[in-house]
Motif scaffolding. Structure first.
Motif, mmCIF file in Angstrom:
data_model
loop_
_atom_site.group_PDB
_atom_site.id
_atom_site.type_symbol
_atom_site.label_atom_id
_atom_site.label_comp_id
_atom_site.label_asym_id
_atom_site.label_seq_id
_atom_site.Cartn_x
_atom_site.Cartn_y
_atom_site.Cartn_z
ATOM 1 N N GLU A 97 -19.921 29.814 10.945
ATOM 2 C CA GLU A 97 -18.759 29.342 10.488
ATOM 3 C C GLU A 97 -18.943 27.379 10.430
ATOM 4 O O GLU A 97 -19.580 27.167 11.424
ATOM 5 N N ARG A 98 -18.282 26.845 9.625
ATOM 6 C CA ARG A 98 -18.323 25.433 9.910
ATOM 7 C C ARG A 98 -19.621 24.773 9.862
ATOM 8 O O ARG A 98 -19.847 23.982 10.601
ATOM 9 N N TYR A 128 -16.125 36.964 18.245
ATOM 10 C CA TYR A 128 -16.526 35.657 18.970
ATOM 11 C C TYR A 128 -16.706 35.612 20.465
ATOM 12 O O TYR A 128 -16.370 34.975 21.247
ATOM 13 N N ASP A 175 -15.423 25.974 16.850
ATOM 14 C CA ASP A 175 -15.242 25.140 15.994
ATOM 15 C C ASP A 175 -16.089 23.585 15.868
ATOM 16 O O ASP A 175 -15.768 23.015 16.981
ATOM 17 N N GLU A 233 -8.716 22.549 17.349
ATOM 18 C CA GLU A 233 -9.663 23.242 16.644
ATOM 19 C C GLU A 233 -10.135 21.961 15.436
ATOM 20 O O GLU A 233 -9.655 21.048 15.144
ATOM 21 N N GLY A 253 -5.873 30.533 13.941
ATOM 22 C CA GLY A 253 -6.789 31.430 12.816
ATOM 23 C C GLY A 253 -6.783 30.868 11.603
ATOM 24 O O GLY A 253 -6.854 29.720 11.375
ATOM 25 N N TRP A 254 -6.474 31.810 10.879
ATOM 26 C CA TRP A 254 -6.525 31.194 9.456
ATOM 27 C C TRP A 254 -5.054 30.818 8.738
ATOM 28 O O TRP A 254 -5.120 29.938 7.863
ATOM 29 N N GLN A 290 -6.493 23.321 6.759
ATOM 30 C CA GLN A 290 -6.880 23.154 7.953
ATOM 31 C C GLN A 290 -8.032 22.119 8.063
ATOM 32 O O GLN A 290 -9.106 22.323 7.010
HETATM 33 C C1 GAL Z 1 -9.823 29.435 12.777
HETATM 34 C C2 GAL Z 1 -11.080 28.504 12.771
HETATM 35 C C3 GAL Z 1 -12.052 29.173 11.648
HETATM 36 C C4 GAL Z 1 -12.115 30.547 11.900
HETATM 37 C C5 GAL Z 1 -10.903 31.315 12.039
HETATM 38 C C6 GAL Z 1 -10.895 32.875 12.332
HETATM 39 O O1 GAL Z 1 -9.195 28.879 13.789
HETATM 40 O O2 GAL Z 1 -10.775 27.062 12.650
HETATM 41 O O3 GAL Z 1 -12.958 28.428 11.530
HETATM 42 O O4 GAL Z 1 -12.896 30.727 12.980
HETATM 43 O O5 GAL Z 1 -10.139 30.689 13.164
HETATM 44 O O6 GAL Z 1 -9.755 33.331 12.678
#
Ligand code: GAL
Length: 468
Positions: A97-98, A128, A175, A233, A253-254, A290
């Motif tokens: 991710e990211r 994770y 993140d 995050e 999360g999302w 986000q």
């Molecule tokens: C967010 C995070 C995303 C991803 C997601 C998964 O908090 O910023 O990059 O990891 O959670 O739930």
């Protein structure tokens, strides 16, 4: 209409050598499990061309030896090293991710860092558990990027092991983002300690690992540990007018949540909480986005774009990108407003504008409002003084009441606010000094205005109105 861009959790930057903007991000065509890291390029920030997958994910371990893309890239890796590439980049359970890329002028290499996660031997069912930062390098911005490893990073210094501190998640990196400072030093910014702290850690000259090993790293020199317990995050860092700004999200999360930003004079020093930069964000969810990155369109002139992801958790590949202009008020405070269908020209007047002329705390009548003001504008990397006319937008004023009046600095098209108390010219006060109950002032033009009893209270009431 073209094809939907797949570059989530991404970063956009100008690559001088290529003469183009590059956008790196997560390809989520297959949903949550990574379909690799993609790159797009653009000359104008509007039209984007797919440059390909700069880092592909791997479907089975054999591919590393049989697929020429991988066998060539990892020809000097032994079996154990290839096993690790597979563990960190397989498309069935690795989490990538990211991604963020920085170009290293000294080595001529393109260096890609990302949040590298997924199960570990101890926690085979967790997405994770690895909680690491992954790094890969390439000779070209289009890849292929060669995976070097994934690492846990800096830990809480002994002196800070009090209050919000988490032994079991020391060194976690989730993140993340990257930052190259004016002197060429690069930093990785990441959520750590189970997302309860944010760290900024200095990278080595090659940008491929920490500048100083974890066991020798010194707080304030090699890293800084920030915001214990704040749960932030999605860090997005930029620098404007000698100050560092970091926009972050909360950890839900999302689902979107309220943004907050911090400001610092020294990247490894004190960071000050500045609150939510969003204006008019009624639901306090960062306009349902986000943060992922800030685009330096022209940093000297204060032109920056906030890049946010509008995640669609039930169909991640269909998530959208929301970009908004960043604006600075006269004190350098950051503002993000909900523009729709805006053009790049909108960035022209978002820089920091400071007033050289003094404004009064209170104007006692609209005829007192200044028609011109002298301002200081931060443009092209320096402060320039300018005169501007002011166009006041005067509402109906209630006598004796404090009203906020808005004016537009016409030369820079920026808004200012002042307080006006409309004290009618022929107002006369009659005070019953001995009164036990409420006294009354009489405004000969507009009728009477009731104030509290006795002269002392009249002074207080006027003082209150006048803001003294
Ligand atoms: C967010 C995070 C995303 C991803 C997601 C998964 O908090 O910023 O990059 O990891 O959670 O739930």
């Amino acid at each position: 209409m073209g094809v939907t861009i797949q570059a989530h959790g991404g970063q956009v930057q100008w690559l001088e050598k290529e003469g183009k903007w590059y956008w790196y991000g997560e390809d989520k065509t297959k949903g949550y499990r990574s379909n690799g890291i993609s790159a797009y390029s653009s000359k104008d920030l509007y039209n984007w061309t797919f440059e390909g997958y700069v880092m592909r994910t791997i479907s089975n371990r054999e591919q590393l030896d049989s697929d020429p893309y991988f066998s060539e890239l990892y020809k000097d890796y032994n079996k154990k090293e290839k096993d690790n590439v597979y563990l960190c980049f397989n498309d069935s359970n690795a989490v990538i991710e990211r991604p963020k890329m920085i170009y290293n002028k000294k080595t001529g290499k393109y260096v890609l860092w990302f949040h590298a996660d997924g199960p570990t031997v101890e926690s085979p069912n967790s997405n994770y558990a690895a909680a690491a930062a992954g790094v890969a390098i390439s000779d070209s911005p289009n890849g292929p990027f060669k995976f070097l490893g994934r690492y846990r990073l800096n830990v809480c210094p002994a002196a800070d092991k009090k209050g919000e501190w988490y032994e079991s998640s020391a060194g976690f990196a989730r993140d993340m983002n990257l930052w190259i400072d004016d002197d060429g030093t690069a930093y990785i910014i990441y959520s750590s300690e189970e997302n309860r702290t944010m760290f900024i850690s200095k990278l080595n000259d090659e940008y491929t690992y920490l500048a100083t090993d974890v066991d020798k790293a010194v707080k304030g020199k090699d890293f800084v540990r920030l915001f214990p317990g704040a749960q932030r995050e999605a860090p997005a860092l930029f620098k404007y007018n000698k100050k560092y700004y970091m926009i972050t999200s909360s950890a839900t999360g999302w689902d979107p949540n309220q943004a907050k930003y911090w400001v610092a004079d020294d990247i490894l020093g004190e960071w000050t909480d500045m609150g939510d930069p969003c204006i008019g964000d009624t639901d306090k969810k960062t306009f349902y986005t986000q943060s992922t990155n800030v685009i330096n369109v022209d940093k000297e002139s204060g032109k920056f774009i906030y890049m946010g992801d509008r995640w669609k958790s039930n169909n991640l590949g269909d998530s959208r990108y929301i970009w908004l202009p960043l604006e600075f008020d006269s004190k350098g405070k950051l503002l993000i407003k909900p523009y729709t269908n805006w053009k790049l020209e909108e960035l022209n007047n978002k820089y920091s504008v400071q007033l050289n002329s003094e404004l009064k705390d209170i104007y006692t009548g609209v005829e007192e409002l200044p028609k011109t003001l002298n301002i200081k504008v931060y443009e092209d990397g320096k402060w320039i003084n300018k005169d501007t006319t002011v166009k006041w937008n005067i509402p109906e004023l209630t006598p004796m009441a404090k009203t906020t009046v808005t004016g537009v600095l016409e030369v820079v098209d920026r808004q200012i606010n002042v307080n006006v108390i409309n004290i009618p010219k022929n107002l006369q006060y009659y005070v019953d000094c001995g009164a036990k109950k409420d006294s009354t002032t009489y405004d000969l033009a507009n009728g009477k205005v009731q104030l509290k009893n006795g002269i002392r209270h009249i002074q207080m009431a006027l003082g209150d109105i006048l803001g003294k």
